[in-house]
Structure formats: structure tokens, C-alpha cells
Write a protein that holds these residues in place. Structure first.
Motif, PDB file in Angstrom:
ATOM      1  N   ARG A 144      10.977   2.219   6.401  1.00  0.00           N
ATOM      2  CA  ARG A 144      12.478   1.564   6.341  1.00  0.00           C
ATOM      3  C   ARG A 144      12.700   0.221   5.803  1.00  0.00           C
ATOM      4  O   ARG A 144      13.795  -0.037   5.215  1.00  0.00           O
ATOM      5  CB  ARG A 144      12.956   1.723   7.759  1.00  0.00           C
ATOM      6  N   ILE A 145      11.737  -0.469   5.997  1.00  0.00           N
ATOM      7  CA  ILE A 145      12.001  -2.064   5.393  1.00  0.00           C
ATOM      8  C   ILE A 145      11.873  -1.820   3.729  1.00  0.00           C
ATOM      9  O   ILE A 145      12.640  -2.595   3.262  1.00  0.00           O
ATOM     10  CB  ILE A 145      10.927  -2.822   5.813  1.00  0.00           C
ATOM     11  N   LEU A 146      11.007  -1.245   3.414  1.00  0.00           N
ATOM     12  CA  LEU A 146      10.833  -0.914   1.814  1.00  0.00           C
ATOM     13  C   LEU A 146      12.145  -0.251   1.327  1.00  0.00           C
ATOM     14  O   LEU A 146      12.703  -0.554   0.121  1.00  0.00           O
ATOM     15  CB  LEU A 146       9.837  -0.026   1.318  1.00  0.00           C
ATOM     16  N   ALA A 147      12.823   0.710   2.038  1.00  0.00           N
ATOM     17  CA  ALA A 147      14.013   1.268   1.727  1.00  0.00           C
ATOM     18  C   ALA A 147      15.281   0.234   1.783  1.00  0.00           C
ATOM     19  O   ALA A 147      15.990   0.296   0.894  1.00  0.00           O
ATOM     20  CB  ALA A 147      14.384   2.542   2.496  1.00  0.00           C
ATOM     21  N   LYS A 148      15.278  -0.700   2.787  1.00  0.00           N
ATOM     22  CA  LYS A 148      16.284  -1.724   2.973  1.00  0.00           C
ATOM     23  C   LYS A 148      16.387  -2.314   1.800  1.00  0.00           C
ATOM     24  O   LYS A 148      17.466  -3.003   1.331  1.00  0.00           O
ATOM     25  CB  LYS A 148      16.002  -2.654   4.094  1.00  0.00           C
ATOM     26  N   TYR A 149      15.300  -2.531   0.903  1.00  0.00           N
ATOM     27  CA  TYR A 149      15.270  -3.412  -0.333  1.00  0.00           C
ATOM     28  C   TYR A 149      15.062  -2.459  -1.565  1.00  0.00           C
ATOM     29  O   TYR A 149      14.791  -3.204  -2.672  1.00  0.00           O
ATOM     30  CB  TYR A 149      14.249  -4.654  -0.270  1.00  0.00           C
ATOM     31  N   GLY A 150      15.409  -1.231  -1.355  1.00  0.00           N
ATOM     32  CA  GLY A 150      15.385  -0.364  -2.766  1.00  0.00           C
ATOM     33  C   GLY A 150      14.061   0.086  -3.503  1.00  0.00           C
ATOM     34  O   GLY A 150      14.139   0.500  -4.657  1.00  0.00           O
ATOM     35  N   LEU A 151      13.060  -0.012  -2.512  1.00  0.00           N
ATOM     36  CA  LEU A 151      11.841   0.053  -3.202  1.00  0.00           C
ATOM     37  C   LEU A 151      11.405   1.473  -3.056  1.00  0.00           C
ATOM     38  O   LEU A 151      10.560   2.236  -3.788  1.00  0.00           O
ATOM     39  CB  LEU A 151      10.611  -0.798  -2.485  1.00  0.00           C
ATOM     40  N   THR A 160      -3.300   6.197   4.822  1.00  0.00           N
ATOM     41  CA  THR A 160      -3.594   4.878   5.024  1.00  0.00           C
ATOM     42  C   THR A 160      -4.281   4.387   6.015  1.00  0.00           C
ATOM     43  O   THR A 160      -5.053   3.313   6.298  1.00  0.00           O
ATOM     44  CB  THR A 160      -2.255   4.239   4.899  1.00  0.00           C
ATOM     45  N   GLY A 161      -4.328   5.367   7.312  1.00  0.00           N
ATOM     46  CA  GLY A 161      -5.197   5.049   8.486  1.00  0.00           C
ATOM     47  C   GLY A 161      -4.194   4.090   9.341  1.00  0.00           C
ATOM     48  O   GLY A 161      -4.528   3.725  10.352  1.00  0.00           O
ATOM     49  N   GLU A 162      -3.025   4.056   8.960  1.00  0.00           N
ATOM     50  CA  GLU A 162      -1.975   3.399   9.880  1.00  0.00           C
ATOM     51  C   GLU A 162      -1.324   4.362  10.828  1.00  0.00           C
ATOM     52  O   GLU A 162      -1.539   5.672  10.607  1.00  0.00           O
ATOM     53  CB  GLU A 162      -0.863   2.684   8.969  1.00  0.00           C
ATOM     54  N   SER A 163      -0.586   3.916  12.172  1.00  0.00           N
ATOM     55  CA  SER A 163       0.023   4.613  12.813  1.00  0.00           C
ATOM     56  C   SER A 163       1.225   5.356  11.998  1.00  0.00           C
ATOM     57  O   SER A 163       1.731   4.740  11.169  1.00  0.00           O
ATOM     58  CB  SER A 163       0.314   4.223  14.215  1.00  0.00           C
ATOM     59  N   VAL A 164       1.670   6.540  12.618  1.00  0.00           N
ATOM     60  CA  VAL A 164       2.856   6.969  11.913  1.00  0.00           C
ATOM     61  C   VAL A 164       3.996   5.986  12.322  1.00  0.00           C
ATOM     62  O   VAL A 164       4.895   5.914  11.465  1.00  0.00           O
ATOM     63  CB  VAL A 164       3.193   8.358  12.724  1.00  0.00           C
ATOM     64  N   ALA A 165       4.240   5.442  13.449  1.00  0.00           N
ATOM     65  CA  ALA A 165       5.321   4.356  13.822  1.00  0.00           C
ATOM     66  C   ALA A 165       5.254   3.431  12.804  1.00  0.00           C
ATOM     67  O   ALA A 165       6.358   3.157  12.427  1.00  0.00           O
ATOM     68  CB  ALA A 165       5.220   4.234  15.221  1.00  0.00           C
ATOM     69  N   SER A 166       3.780   2.857  12.615  1.00  0.00           N
ATOM     70  CA  SER A 166       4.071   1.871  11.727  1.00  0.00           C
ATOM     71  C   SER A 166       4.586   2.047  10.301  1.00  0.00           C
ATOM     72  O   SER A 166       5.283   1.177   9.472  1.00  0.00           O
ATOM     73  CB  SER A 166       2.571   1.105  11.417  1.00  0.00           C
ATOM     74  N   CYS A 167       4.090   3.505   9.804  1.00  0.00           N
ATOM     75  CA  CYS A 167       4.573   3.763   8.431  1.00  0.00           C
ATOM     76  C   CYS A 167       5.940   3.871   8.423  1.00  0.00           C
ATOM     77  O   CYS A 167       6.647   3.526   7.419  1.00  0.00           O
ATOM     78  CB  CYS A 167       3.772   4.917   8.221  1.00  0.00           C
ATOM     79  N   SER A 168       6.449   4.455   9.338  1.00  0.00           N
ATOM     80  CA  SER A 168       8.054   4.879   9.534  1.00  0.00           C
ATOM     81  C   SER A 168       8.746   3.290   9.518  1.00  0.00           C
ATOM     82  O   SER A 168       9.678   3.396   8.786  1.00  0.00           O
ATOM     83  CB  SER A 168       8.291   5.479  10.699  1.00  0.00           C
ATOM     84  N   TYR A 169       8.412   2.459  10.164  1.00  0.00           N
ATOM     85  CA  TYR A 169       8.894   1.116  10.231  1.00  0.00           C
ATOM     86  C   TYR A 169       8.824   0.315   8.785  1.00  0.00           C
ATOM     87  O   TYR A 169       9.797   0.078   8.478  1.00  0.00           O
ATOM     88  CB  TYR A 169       8.238   0.407  11.144  1.00  0.00           C
ATOM     89  N   HIS A 170       7.591   0.623   8.249  1.00  0.00           N
ATOM     90  CA  HIS A 170       7.513  -0.246   6.863  1.00  0.00           C
ATOM     91  C   HIS A 170       8.079   0.503   5.819  1.00  0.00           C
ATOM     92  O   HIS A 170       8.806  -0.075   4.807  1.00  0.00           O
ATOM     93  CB  HIS A 170       6.053  -0.283   6.586  1.00  0.00           C
ATOM     94  N   THR A 210       0.900  -1.151   0.074  1.00  0.00           N
ATOM     95  CA  THR A 210       0.014   0.062  -0.078  1.00  0.00           C
ATOM     96  C   THR A 210       0.845   1.228   0.036  1.00  0.00           C
ATOM     97  O   THR A 210       0.612   2.354  -0.840  1.00  0.00           O
ATOM     98  CB  THR A 210      -0.853  -0.040   1.270  1.00  0.00           C
ATOM     99  N   LEU A 211       2.110   1.181   0.726  1.00  0.00           N
ATOM    100  CA  LEU A 211       2.821   2.265   0.910  1.00  0.00           C
ATOM    101  C   LEU A 211       3.361   2.707  -0.315  1.00  0.00           C
ATOM    102  O   LEU A 211       3.488   4.058  -0.776  1.00  0.00           O
ATOM    103  CB  LEU A 211       3.832   2.110   2.002  1.00  0.00           C
ATOM    104  N   ALA A 212       3.952   1.466  -0.853  1.00  0.00           N
ATOM    105  CA  ALA A 212       4.777   1.544  -2.362  1.00  0.00           C
ATOM    106  C   ALA A 212       3.768   2.421  -3.371  1.00  0.00           C
ATOM    107  O   ALA A 212       4.172   3.012  -4.010  1.00  0.00           O
ATOM    108  CB  ALA A 212       5.346   0.395  -2.754  1.00  0.00           C
ATOM    109  N   GLY A 213       2.528   1.751  -3.410  1.00  0.00           N
ATOM    110  CA  GLY A 213       1.565   2.341  -4.264  1.00  0.00           C
ATOM    111  C   GLY A 213       1.120   3.924  -4.098  1.00  0.00           C
ATOM    112  O   GLY A 213       1.097   4.598  -5.137  1.00  0.00           O
ATOM    113  N   LEU A 214       1.290   4.078  -2.935  1.00  0.00           N
ATOM    114  CA  LEU A 214       0.701   5.428  -2.415  1.00  0.00           C
ATOM    115  C   LEU A 214       1.803   6.431  -2.804  1.00  0.00           C
ATOM    116  O   LEU A 214       1.721   7.471  -3.128  1.00  0.00           O
ATOM    117  CB  LEU A 214       0.612   5.673  -0.912  1.00  0.00           C
ATOM    118  N   LEU A 215       3.301   6.184  -2.795  1.00  0.00           N
ATOM    119  CA  LEU A 215       4.313   7.131  -3.350  1.00  0.00           C
ATOM    120  C   LEU A 215       4.351   7.086  -4.513  1.00  0.00           C
ATOM    121  O   LEU A 215       4.686   8.183  -5.040  1.00  0.00           O
ATOM    122  CB  LEU A 215       5.371   6.574  -2.499  1.00  0.00           C
TER     123      LEU A 215
END
Length: 204
Positions: A61-68, A49-59, A29-34
Motif C-alpha cells: 500500500r505504501i508503494l502504491a501511494k507513491y506510484g510504484l 519473501t518470508g515476510e508476513s502477509v500483513a507486512s506485505c500488504s502494508y508495504h 524487495t517487493l518492487a523487484g519481485l513484482l
């Protein structure tokens, strides 16, 4: 899509860890939103998205780890730094001789299919709110074809060429004609499992 700084049209995932990471629904969802909305902070992503800020920050960072995704402004403060997608699309192997890659890729394909089904179901439930011309224009049909692998590949390439005529509108809003709306256009073709032959009755 408003990804003004994107340098690639597609990011290819081949690492099993990356494939498994991207299979998470919030990350998809985050990748598509960006890709659609351009650089966003974790705070803004949480609002959309309705997610928490902490959740979005975490996810993110994971997407960034794999170059997305990547930081649009590396010097930005904490959760207020904007993130952007690194490409317009994500690709992964349809076949791999590496069992780990094949398993992770299949799991990602299933997760994406489930995500599309969920979104499509929500759209169908709300379609009565659309103007009549949109309801009539929507496509919901299927046909069974008998094809060779080469013919299926050729058919997909021809459809891709037709769809490509409208692709620039995603990254350049100025190309969208008045009245244009975001329309997910799915292409799904799979080999139907062969039916099992009827059981033979044993002779007495």
C-alpha cells in the motif's frame, strides 16, 4: 520480469517522502519481485519473501501511494487481490538544488547500495554451488579511470547501450535462450575523494 501490463519503463521519484518510503528494504524487495514475477497477491509475496502477509500488504500500500505498484484487479478481495509494478525501473535525482530532495535521494542511494552489497555477499557465499562455466563467467573486477564529467557520462551511455540489447528478456521470457539465468549487473562509478595533502612540519 513478467510485467505484462506495465505502461512505463521507469518511474521517477522526486518527492522526498516517496524517496524515503522506497528506501525501506522490504519495499525495494517487493518492487523487484513484482517486476520479475508479474502480478502477485500479498499472500504469494509473503511466501516468496518470508515476510508476513500483513507486512506485505502494508508495504504494498505504501508503494502504491507513491506510484510504484498498483492493483492489477481493483475488484479483488482483500489480501487476495493481485498487485503489479507500474514500471520496470525506478529512477531518482543524482543531484538536486532542493536540500530536502538531495538528502532523501542520497539516503535512498545509500540504502540501495547496502541492499546490493547484502545480495552480492549472499551470492558470493553460495557461488561454489554454481556450475564451473557460471563461476568463470561471473565478473568481479575494478579499474580506476581518470575522466571528465562528460567522459563519464559518455561511458555510462555506451554501457547502457550494450546492456539494452538484453533488456527485453526481462519482460518477455520467450526471448530468453536456454540456460539463461537472472544476472544482476551493477554499474557503479563514483568520484574518489581527493587525498588530503601531507601535513607540513613546522620549522623550529
Amino acid at each position: 520480469m513478467a510485467e505484462k501490463k506495465q505502461s512505463r519503463s521507469k518511474v521517477e521519484l522526486t518527492d522526498p517522502r516517496a524517496l524515503r518510503a522506497y528506501a525501506h528494504p522490504t519495499r525495494m524487495t517487493l518492487a523487484g519481485l513484482l517486476r520479475r514475477e508479474g502480478p502477485l497477491t500479498a499472500t504469494r509475496a509473503a511466501e516468496l519473501t518470508g515476510e508476513s502477509v500483513a507486512s506485505c500488504s502494508y508495504h504494498l500500500r505504501i508503494l502504491a501511494k507513491y506510484g510504484l505498484v498498483e492493483e492489477d484487479d481493483p475488484g479483488g478481495p482483500g489480501r487476495e487481490k493481485p498487485w503489479r509494478a507500474t514500471a520496470e525501473y525506478t529512477g531518482w535525482p543524482g543531484y538536486s538544488e532542493d536540500p530536502a530532495v538531495a538528502e532523501a535521494a542520497n539516503a535512498l542511494t545509500l540504502a540501495v547500495a547496502e541492499n546490493h552489497f547484502h545480495r552480492m555477499t549472499r551470492a558470493l557465499e553460495a557461488r561454489r554451488e554454481l556450475p564451473p562455466e557460471w563461476q568463470e563467467a561471473e565478473r568481479f573486477t575494478d579499474v580506476t579511470l581518470y575522466l571528465t564529467p562528460q567522459e563519464l557520462t559518455e561511458l555510462g551511455e555506451r554501457i547502457d547501450a550494450l546492456v539494452a540489447r538484453y533488456a527485453d528478456r526481462g519482460s518477455d521470457p520467450s526471448l530468453r535462450p536456454e540456460g539463461a539465468r537472472r544476472v544482476p549487473y551493477l554499474q557503479i562509478a563514483y568520484v574518489a575523494p581527493e587525498p588530503e595533502p601531507p601535513a607540513r612540519e613546522e620549522e623550529p
